[in-house]
Design a protein around this motif. Structure first.
Motif, short mmCIF file in Angstrom:
data_model
loop_
_atom_site.label_atom_id
_atom_site.label_comp_id
_atom_site.label_asym_id
_atom_site.label_seq_id
_atom_site.Cartn_x
_atom_site.Cartn_y
_atom_site.Cartn_z
N ASN A 197 -10.85 1.92 5.58
CA ASN A 197 -9.53 2.48 5.76
C ASN A 197 -9.61 3.59 6.81
O ASN A 197 -10.40 4.52 6.66
N PHE A 198 -8.80 3.50 7.86
CA PHE A 198 -8.73 4.52 8.90
C PHE A 198 -7.39 5.24 8.79
O PHE A 198 -6.35 4.61 8.84
N SER A 199 -7.43 6.56 8.64
CA SER A 199 -6.19 7.33 8.54
C SER A 199 -6.38 8.68 9.23
O SER A 199 -7.45 8.99 9.75
N SER A 200 -5.33 9.48 9.21
CA SER A 200 -5.40 10.81 9.82
C SER A 200 -6.33 11.74 9.04
O SER A 200 -6.84 12.71 9.58
N LYS A 201 -6.58 11.43 7.77
CA LYS A 201 -7.48 12.24 6.95
C LYS A 201 -8.95 11.86 7.14
O LYS A 201 -9.83 12.54 6.62
N ASN A 249 -0.52 0.20 7.07
CA ASN A 249 0.17 0.82 5.93
C ASN A 249 0.99 2.00 6.43
O ASN A 249 0.46 2.89 7.08
N THR A 253 -12.03 8.44 7.72
CA THR A 253 -12.39 7.05 7.46
C THR A 253 -12.95 6.94 6.06
O THR A 253 -13.73 7.79 5.62
N ASN A 280 -1.79 4.41 8.29
CA ASN A 280 -3.22 4.12 8.28
C ASN A 280 -3.43 2.63 8.42
O ASN A 280 -2.52 1.83 8.26
N THR A 281 -4.66 2.26 8.75
CA THR A 281 -5.02 0.87 8.97
C THR A 281 -6.16 0.51 8.03
O THR A 281 -7.08 1.29 7.83
N THR A 282 -6.08 -0.68 7.45
CA THR A 282 -7.11 -1.17 6.55
C THR A 282 -7.70 -2.45 7.12
O THR A 282 -6.97 -3.36 7.49
#
Length: 56
Positions: free
Chosen positions: A36-40, A18, A42, A25-27
């Motif tokens: 969901n893995f993002s800079s903010k 995404n 998991t 981010n990656t889902t």
């Protein structure tokens, strides 16, 4: 008025990348149950947990 950009790329079945103006981010997983893995951080997405929270 602010601008927005969102693009979802399907890498493999069950894996999506995404891209938005806020970051990437990656889902992993299905639509109602995934990680969901993002800079903010998991996040775990699960419709059964949110359904349980709405009922009680």
């Amino acid at each position: 008025m602010g601008w927005s950009y969102r693009k979802r790329v399907k890498l493999m079945p069950g894996i999506r990348l995404n891209i938005s103006h806020k970051g990437i981010n990656t889902t992993l997983g299905k639509r109602n149950a995934g990680i969901n893995f993002s800079s903010k951080g998991t996040r775990i997405n699960n419709s059964w947990v949110s359904l349980f929270k709405k009922l009680f």
